[in-house]
Design a protein around this motif. Structure first.
Motif, PDB file in Angstrom:
ATOM      1  N   LEU A 115      62.379 101.298 117.594  1.00  0.00           N
ATOM      2  CA  LEU A 115      62.752 100.335 116.279  1.00  0.00           C
ATOM      3  C   LEU A 115      64.240 100.169 116.293  1.00  0.00           C
ATOM      4  O   LEU A 115      64.595  98.996 115.547  1.00  0.00           O
ATOM      5  CB  LEU A 115      61.940 100.829 114.962  1.00  0.00           C
ATOM      6  N   GLY A 116      64.984 101.209 115.953  1.00  0.00           N
ATOM      7  CA  GLY A 116      66.266 100.955 115.722  1.00  0.00           C
ATOM      8  C   GLY A 116      67.121 100.161 116.811  1.00  0.00           C
ATOM      9  O   GLY A 116      68.043  99.237 116.479  1.00  0.00           O
ATOM     10  N   ASP A 430      57.176  94.424 123.206  1.00  0.00           N
ATOM     11  CA  ASP A 430      56.206  93.567 122.062  1.00  0.00           C
ATOM     12  C   ASP A 430      56.819  94.072 120.728  1.00  0.00           C
ATOM     13  O   ASP A 430      56.891  95.211 120.324  1.00  0.00           O
ATOM     14  CB  ASP A 430      54.730  94.119 122.179  1.00  0.00           C
ATOM     15  N   GLU A 431      57.611  93.142 120.172  1.00  0.00           N
ATOM     16  CA  GLU A 431      58.295  93.206 118.959  1.00  0.00           C
ATOM     17  C   GLU A 431      57.527  93.811 117.957  1.00  0.00           C
ATOM     18  O   GLU A 431      57.607  94.779 117.217  1.00  0.00           O
ATOM     19  CB  GLU A 431      58.987  92.112 118.373  1.00  0.00           C
ATOM     20  N   ALA A 432      55.987  93.245 117.572  1.00  0.00           N
ATOM     21  CA  ALA A 432      55.282  93.732 116.590  1.00  0.00           C
ATOM     22  C   ALA A 432      54.671  95.010 116.712  1.00  0.00           C
ATOM     23  O   ALA A 432      54.734  95.936 115.885  1.00  0.00           O
ATOM     24  CB  ALA A 432      54.196  92.847 116.448  1.00  0.00           C
ATOM     25  N   ALA A 433      54.512  95.592 118.112  1.00  0.00           N
ATOM     26  CA  ALA A 433      54.033  96.878 118.290  1.00  0.00           C
ATOM     27  C   ALA A 433      55.173  98.092 118.246  1.00  0.00           C
ATOM     28  O   ALA A 433      54.947  98.990 117.519  1.00  0.00           O
ATOM     29  CB  ALA A 433      53.548  96.887 119.804  1.00  0.00           C
ATOM     30  N   ILE A 434      56.574  97.483 118.540  1.00  0.00           N
ATOM     31  CA  ILE A 434      57.429  98.329 118.362  1.00  0.00           C
ATOM     32  C   ILE A 434      57.815  98.667 117.021  1.00  0.00           C
ATOM     33  O   ILE A 434      57.888  99.897 116.408  1.00  0.00           O
ATOM     34  CB  ILE A 434      58.962  97.816 118.973  1.00  0.00           C
ATOM     35  N   VAL A 435      57.689  97.656 116.041  1.00  0.00           N
ATOM     36  CA  VAL A 435      57.985  97.760 114.471  1.00  0.00           C
ATOM     37  C   VAL A 435      56.951  98.578 113.963  1.00  0.00           C
ATOM     38  O   VAL A 435      57.053  99.254 113.170  1.00  0.00           O
ATOM     39  CB  VAL A 435      57.972  96.398 113.928  1.00  0.00           C
ATOM     40  N   ALA A 436      55.846  98.314 114.458  1.00  0.00           N
ATOM     41  CA  ALA A 436      54.598  99.021 113.723  1.00  0.00           C
ATOM     42  C   ALA A 436      54.471 100.653 114.093  1.00  0.00           C
ATOM     43  O   ALA A 436      54.309 101.539 113.311  1.00  0.00           O
ATOM     44  CB  ALA A 436      53.139  98.464 114.276  1.00  0.00           C
ATOM     45  N   ALA A 437      54.941 100.726 115.399  1.00  0.00           N
ATOM     46  CA  ALA A 437      55.003 102.357 115.777  1.00  0.00           C
ATOM     47  C   ALA A 437      56.244 102.840 115.074  1.00  0.00           C
ATOM     48  O   ALA A 437      55.721 104.142 114.528  1.00  0.00           O
ATOM     49  CB  ALA A 437      55.115 102.255 117.319  1.00  0.00           C
ATOM     50  N   GLY A 438      57.206 102.439 115.065  1.00  0.00           N
ATOM     51  CA  GLY A 438      58.558 102.992 114.434  1.00  0.00           C
ATOM     52  C   GLY A 438      58.032 103.310 113.005  1.00  0.00           C
ATOM     53  O   GLY A 438      58.637 104.255 112.498  1.00  0.00           O
ATOM     54  N   ALA A 439      57.526 102.193 112.174  1.00  0.00           N
ATOM     55  CA  ALA A 439      57.256 102.164 110.803  1.00  0.00           C
ATOM     56  C   ALA A 439      56.382 103.495 110.466  1.00  0.00           C
ATOM     57  O   ALA A 439      56.374 104.080 109.428  1.00  0.00           O
ATOM     58  CB  ALA A 439      56.909 100.936 110.397  1.00  0.00           C
ATOM     59  N   ALA A 440      55.308 103.660 111.175  1.00  0.00           N
ATOM     60  CA  ALA A 440      54.032 104.543 110.995  1.00  0.00           C
ATOM     61  C   ALA A 440      54.800 106.001 111.173  1.00  0.00           C
ATOM     62  O   ALA A 440      54.420 106.958 110.466  1.00  0.00           O
ATOM     63  CB  ALA A 440      53.181 104.416 111.896  1.00  0.00           C
TER      64      ALA A 440
END
Length: 457
Positions: A115-116, A430-440
């Motif tokens: 994510l970073g 997959d940007e959305a998947a990267i964001v979701a996993a990092g945020a979780a």
């Protein structure tokens, strides 16, 4: 050897060491290098022919913290977490990143790292220097996987649990750090030169008030033996200045490092906001550099003016400190804060600030092949779309870049001739998947009772 041709309505080059903006030129990339900068459309395997693009050398962000900033994000605004007005470094960032690294699995730590790196790339950086806890080695995995040029800087401490007491003073028993040195050496052996040379290490003793004299001397000796940069936090609070003065015979943090032999051209010192004018004169004389991150201090009401360091003759570059990871936005802040602080409209000019994240930054890591658009240079490029309404009409692309642009205008990011960001999107995941996993993963840290206490203290 694959080739790429990119049309630039504006191309930032250099003539006799001075910036020059070429109009309507092509940049031809062959393999990992720039082959030509020419008016004539070259033949290439892949062609990007779009008007209004400003082709820059790849931007270098030499101070960022992906993991710790994610832990603090949106919690520490408006003064939250500043117990007794202490720096959040010791009330939030260090304790929670230590706890978070223990709590999260390797896969979850990797998710935060991805994510970073995603944010850094979308913010226009082709190179980052990233200090982080050595218990988060997944930063290297994410950097190699996602293609950014990465100077990993695993922290070294004289204590494994650096935190400040109610008086703001960081305490540690003795002057240890042997375990961190062994870990740093192991990471160097494993990672330095990986990613076809994109992955390097820097030596990163955390700060003057968390590292004793023996550790700092040993870090410097090892770094110089290997020829790697040394980076640390220096004079980032008045509490640090007071602590060093009490421990080390009235010396300031800069004088402390000078006494130990660290204040030298290979030292990249982050922040330096509590440095005196005499400290800055000393840093300039020794050739040390300042990594200026103005926005992270502005949010707490502190002025960290790029122009102040430059006025003392200190080599100064701009980094994000992890706050927002928007390098163009950081340059805008550096400009505005400098102008307000100095009461001079010409302070921190656009060309000066662009150099701070291109040619000057490249010189600090001894990479003459970076920070420039020229035949033979490494093909690291940041391409800005200048056609957005808030950038039009356009007279001077450099002034527009600093005064008006932000990460939303980043069109392409190219590292080693490979297009990582195109049309503003990361192309290799997959940007959305990267964001979701990092945020979780970060939300698991937020749920800890000690996190709630730190944020609300």
């Amino acid at each position: 050897m694959a080739s790429i041709a990119i049309f630039g309505s504006y191309v930032l080059t250099r003539r006799d060491g001075v910036q020059e903006v070429l109009r309507d030129h092509w940049v031809l990339i062959e393999g990992k290098a720039i082959a030509a900068v020419t008016r004539q459309r070259p033949a290439a395997d892949e062609v990007f022919d779009r008007p209004g693009r400003f082709i820059l050398p790849g931007l270098l962000n030499l101070h960022n913290h992906c993991f710790s900033e994610a832990v603090a994000r949106s919690h520490t605004e408006d003064g939250n977490g500043r117990r007794n007005n202490q720096s959040i470094v010791y009330t939030v960032l260090l304790p929670l990143t230590r706890r978070g690294a223990e709590l999260l699995s390797a896969a979850e730590r990797l998710a935060v790292a991805r994510l970073g790196i995603l944010q850094l790339l979308k913010g226009g950086a082709t190179t980052v220097m990233e200090p982080f806890r050595n218990t988060i080695p997944e930063m290297f995995d994410a950097a190699e996987e996602m293609g950014i040029r990465f100077y990993g800087a695993p922290y070294l401490f004289s204590t494994s649990d650096a935190r400040a007491g109610p008086d703001g003073v960081v305490q540690y028993a003795g002057d240890d750090g042997a375990a961190d040195l062994l870990t740093w050496d192991a990471l160097y052996q494993r990672w330095n030169g990986r990613g076809q040379g994109r992955i390097s290490l820097a030596m990163s003793p955390h700060a003057t008030d968390t590292c004793g004299p023996d550790l700092l001397r040993t870090c410097a000796a090892r770094a110089r033996e290997l020829g790697v940069p040394i980076t640390t936090h220096l004079a980032q609070s008045q509490a640090e200045v007071g602590t060093i003065g009490k421990r080390h015979g009235g010396r300031t943090p800069a004088e402390y490092l000078d006494w130990l032999g660290l204040l030298a051209p290979d030292l990249l010192a982050a922040h330096c906001i509590a440095s005196t004018d005499a400290d800055l004169n000393l840093m300039a004389a020794r050739g040390a550099a300042v990594l200026n991150c103005p926005r992270v201090f502005a949010r707490s009401g502190i002025t960290a003016a790029f122009s102040r360091f430059v006025a003392h003759g200190v080599r100064t570059v701009v980094g994000t400190d992890g706050y927002n990871m928007d390098l163009l936005g950081e340059l805008n802040a550096a400009s505005m804060i400098s102008k307000i602080s100095s009461q001079r409209a010409d302070a921190a000019s656009a060309p000066e600030l662009i150099d701070a994240v291109t040619a000057t930054a490249a010189s600090l890591v001894k990479r003459a092949d970076l920070g420039i658009v020229a035949p033979g240079a490494t093909a690291d490029l940041t391409v800005i779309d200048m056609t957005h309404p808030h950038l039009q009409p356009l007279f001077d692309p450099r002034r527009a870049l600093i005064a008006l642009a932000n990460r939303a205008n980043v069109d392409q990011v190219i590292v080693d001739g490979r297009v990582l960001v195109g049309g503003g999107r990361y192309l290799h995941g997959d940007e959305a998947a990267i964001v979701a996993a990092g945020a979780a993963a970060i939300e698991k840290i937020w749920a800890l009772p000690e996190a709630q206490a730190a944020f609300n203290g």
